[in-house]
Motif scaffolding. Sequence first.
Motif, PDB file in Angstrom:
ATOM      1  N   SER A 219       0.792  -1.222   0.000  1.00 35.96           N
ATOM      2  CA  SER A 219       0.000   0.000   0.000  1.00 35.96           C
ATOM      3  C   SER A 219       0.828   1.277   0.000  1.00 35.96           C
ATOM      4  CB  SER A 219      -0.928  -0.007   1.225  1.00 35.96           C
ATOM      5  OG  SER A 219      -0.188  -0.224   2.408  1.00 35.96           O
ATOM      6  N   PRO A 249      -1.329   1.786  -5.391  1.00 30.20           N
ATOM      7  CA  PRO A 249      -1.829   3.155  -5.310  1.00 30.20           C
ATOM      8  C   PRO A 249      -1.944   3.759  -6.705  1.00 30.20           C
ATOM      9  CG  PRO A 249      -0.117   2.787  -3.674  1.00 30.20           C
ATOM     10  CD  PRO A 249      -0.121   1.577  -4.562  1.00 30.20           C
ATOM     11  N   TRP A 267      -6.172   0.813  -7.206  1.00 34.99           N
ATOM     12  CA  TRP A 267      -6.414   0.494  -5.802  1.00 34.99           C
ATOM     13  C   TRP A 267      -7.502  -0.574  -5.737  1.00 34.99           C
ATOM     14  CZ3 TRP A 267      -3.641   1.470  -1.600  1.00 34.99           C
ATOM     15  CH2 TRP A 267      -4.180   1.076  -0.371  1.00 34.99           C
TER      16      TRP A 267
END
Length: 380
Positions: A219, A249, A267
Amino acid sequence: MKFLFIPGGSPATVFGLVPLARAVHNAGHEILMASTKDMMPSVTGTGVPGVAVTPHDIWRFITQDREGNAKEIPMDLESQGPFVGRWFAQMAADGLPALREISTTWRPDLVVGGSMSYAAPLLAAHLGIPYVRQAWDTDESNAQDRGAELELAPELRELGLDRLPEPDLRIEICPPSLTPPDAPPAELMRWRPGNLQRELEPWMLTRGERRRVCVTSGSRATPERNLAFLRDLVRNIAPLDVEIVVPAPESLAAGLRAELPGVRTGWIPLDVLAPTCDLVVHHAGGSTTVTSLDAGVPQLIIPEAVVFDAPANRIADYGAALVLPPGDATPERVAEACERLLSEPSFTDRARELSQEIARLPLPPEMVPRLEKLAGRDQH
């Protein structure tokens, strides 16, 4: 009662504490999560109230000491563990004054800190309240703790301590089959992903016609640090005739789409995607690793740091993964490892055994009475 949660300075550390924080909130208590300024969207995006206690992101602490001098990241295992502990400790020291100030008006009854959230035991000792340490991954942090104690010597002296306080309760999420034999006693809790969500597309919810391989760097991946790693992995795996999905991301996904037309990227919540996958290929990040274990999916792990080697190797030793050091991750070896993981049923069988083991552990709401008892003991 009031419960303060202190994660690290990355989204994965935030997501790791969110399920327990939600459980405490749903039991009728006030909660607050304190982290770095750049983590506030990750905190509040999960529905947890958050407060920033330092304006710096983790790279400030990784690359510079307290005086602002540049640091060199050691690459050997003996030095890297204490180094990681020291920069986590530096982040703790930077946020401690703000935490103390907040506690003068919003005084917690208990502090829950992540594995290396060293501000949690320091604040708890300062306030004289209980401290709970909750693991956010399957790693053991003995070497990191030693480094943290060196870095925090001034703060510990101020509290009249010569070492980090032991937690009143230690919560681990590692399934028993992967727990090191020398691990300290702890209560086990079932891993539940707490990551950010997005509007889903139907294909994310079910398997496609081809075998699905998830490739991710976690992440906090960035174009500068991770684009080449992911691009090369996708190109190495593509000849296997599989469907490749890259959760990332959006800033990183845009670059991948430009270089790899047709690859699904963006995402994509890993907790939704992982159960539909036949294989997860990743960097050994804690949240990615445990989410894959929870989903019962085999893993190809290419550790981005040597401190991740031990927990990755335990999964491989159990038979649910293969591990390739970055220097050995040639196109040929990556493709060979993926084909083996996809074609040999034993890897899936062992991964599912671990998933079933995780599913038998107590859920976060079952931990709440323990926290309530600890938090209430000083009120009587």
